[in-house]
Design a protein around this motif. Structure first.
Motif: not given
Length: 199
Positions: A64-76, A56-61
């Motif tokens: 940093p937040t789930k919102a950042d992950l959502l942004s990455e996936v939505a943008g892609r 999990n620490a690697t993901v957060f590195r």
């Protein structure tokens, strides 16, 4: 006159990300795309970490937040779909819009997060720009269909969004993943906007 030198020596150049860090970020991003496609917004950071085979620490590195992950996936997702729409437009077919409606609904069938992404607002500038580019390309497809007499001239992109997102949401809520159901929805969407002779 001797050349003047700055009293402050230049600072160290910014370090490039290490190769393993770059690989880990790409691995997490790819895993997030897969997991959110399968689970939609119910996906968790832990789910992504397991799929990427990292902690999990690697993901957060990297995100940093789930919102950042959502942004990455939505943008892609937006960028990939926009590029695919552009490829459809290159064929210069009058009925490209009909093909796009069918393709979009099939993507919604296969990707639970895609529907959430289009219903949502823009997470960041990357998503906003990708959405603007995508809508511009859909507008080209719509104008082409109208110009060819295939679609009524008063049909707008908002009409298409209402039709497609509404039907996709209903099918998603019922859990109907049968390709035939989504193909039928695509035919209904086209029939709703097409001139009678072209239904």
């Amino acid at each position: 006159m001797p050349a003047q030198t700055s009293p402050h020596p230049p600072g160290p150049a910014p370090r490039r990300p290490r190769a393993d860090a770059t690989r880990n970020r790409a691995r997490v991003s790819d895993a997030a795309v897969e997991v959110f496609a399968e689970k939609g917004l119910d996906a968790t950071v832990a789910d992504v970490a397991r799929r990427a085979e990292v902690g999990n620490a690697t993901v957060f590195r990297h995100f940093p937040t789930k919102a950042d992950l959502l942004s990455e996936v939505a943008g892609r997702w937006m960028e990939t779909w926009s590029a695919d729409v552009a490829a459809y437009l290159q064929d210069d077919r009058d009925d490209t819009l009909r093909l796009l409606l069918a393709e979009l609904l099939d993507r919604f069938r296969r990707d639970k997060f895609a529907l959430d992404a289009l219903w949502s607002g823009d997470f960041d500038d990357r998503m906003r720009l990708a959405r603007e580019e995508l809508m511009g390309r859909w507008s080209v497809a719509l104008d082409r269909a109208v110009g060819a007499g295939l679609v009524a001239p008063d049909v707008t992109l908002d009409d298409l969004a209402l039709l497609v997102l509404g039907m996709a949401s209903r099918l998603s809520e019922t859990g109907d993943a049968a390709p035939a159901s989504w193909q039928r929805a695509a035919r209904f969407a086209w029939a709703a906007v097409a001139r009678p002779a072209d239904v």
